[in-house]
Design a protein around this motif. Sequence first.
Motif, PDB file in Angstrom:
ATOM      1  N   LEU A  63      76.387  80.932  44.758  1.00 29.20           N
ATOM      2  CA  LEU A  63      75.422  80.152  43.980  1.00 29.20           C
ATOM      3  C   LEU A  63      74.739  81.007  42.912  1.00 29.20           C
ATOM      4  N   GLY A  64      74.387  82.234  43.260  1.00 25.57           N
ATOM      5  CA  GLY A  64      73.772  83.126  42.273  1.00 25.57           C
ATOM      6  C   GLY A  64      74.681  83.426  41.100  1.00 25.57           C
ATOM      7  N   ARG A  65      75.967  83.655  41.404  1.00 27.43           N
ATOM      8  CA  ARG A  65      76.933  83.937  40.331  1.00 27.43           C
ATOM      9  C   ARG A  65      77.140  82.708  39.446  1.00 27.43           C
ATOM     10  N   ARG A  66      77.243  81.519  40.064  1.00 28.45           N
ATOM     11  CA  ARG A  66      77.436  80.301  39.283  1.00 28.45           C
ATOM     12  C   ARG A  66      76.195  79.965  38.452  1.00 28.45           C
ATOM     13  N   PHE A  67      75.001  80.234  38.999  1.00 20.72           N
ATOM     14  CA  PHE A  67      73.762  79.995  38.254  1.00 20.72           C
ATOM     15  C   PHE A  67      73.661  80.930  37.063  1.00 20.72           C
ATOM     16  N   ALA A  68      74.023  82.205  37.274  1.00 18.71           N
ATOM     17  CA  ALA A  68      73.973  83.177  36.186  1.00 18.71           C
ATOM     18  C   ALA A  68      74.987  82.852  35.111  1.00 18.71           C
ATOM     19  N   GLY A  70      75.802  79.894  34.222  1.00 18.31           N
ATOM     20  CA  GLY A  70      75.411  78.655  33.572  1.00 18.31           C
ATOM     21  C   GLY A  70      76.187  77.437  34.060  1.00 18.31           C
ATOM     22  N   GLU A  71      76.950  77.585  35.129  1.00 17.30           N
ATOM     23  CA  GLU A  71      77.721  76.466  35.648  1.00 17.30           C
ATOM     24  C   GLU A  71      76.834  75.421  36.323  1.00 17.30           C
ATOM     25  N   ILE A  72      75.711  75.855  36.898  1.00 19.55           N
ATOM     26  CA  ILE A  72      74.788  74.930  37.543  1.00 19.55           C
ATOM     27  C   ILE A  72      73.379  75.203  37.027  1.00 19.55           C
ATOM     28  N   ASP A  73      72.514  74.212  37.164  1.00 18.48           N
ATOM     29  CA  ASP A  73      71.127  74.360  36.710  1.00 18.48           C
ATOM     30  C   ASP A  73      70.214  74.728  37.857  1.00 18.48           C
TER      31      ASP A  73
END
Length: 73
Positions: A63-68, A70-73
């Motif tokens: 989740l941290g990698r996807r948030f960084a 920009g894939e998720i808000d």
Amino acid sequence: MNTLAHGFADGPGPGPWILFVPLMWALVVGGGLFLLRRAGWRGRAPWQQGRAALGEQSPIVVLGRRFAAGEID
């Protein structure tokens, strides 16, 4: 009336049978703890047991990698 709780023929009192119930409870509790330890319980929370094995695949890291990225808000 002569029962097992009155011991031998010497006189009144519980005799050696008074140790039976506490000994049985000690064996039950000790056996339960032994089985829990044998099954892998170590006093940790269930969600903390597999954390070292997950490494980079843990949900928090993903989740941290996807948030960084920009894939998720």
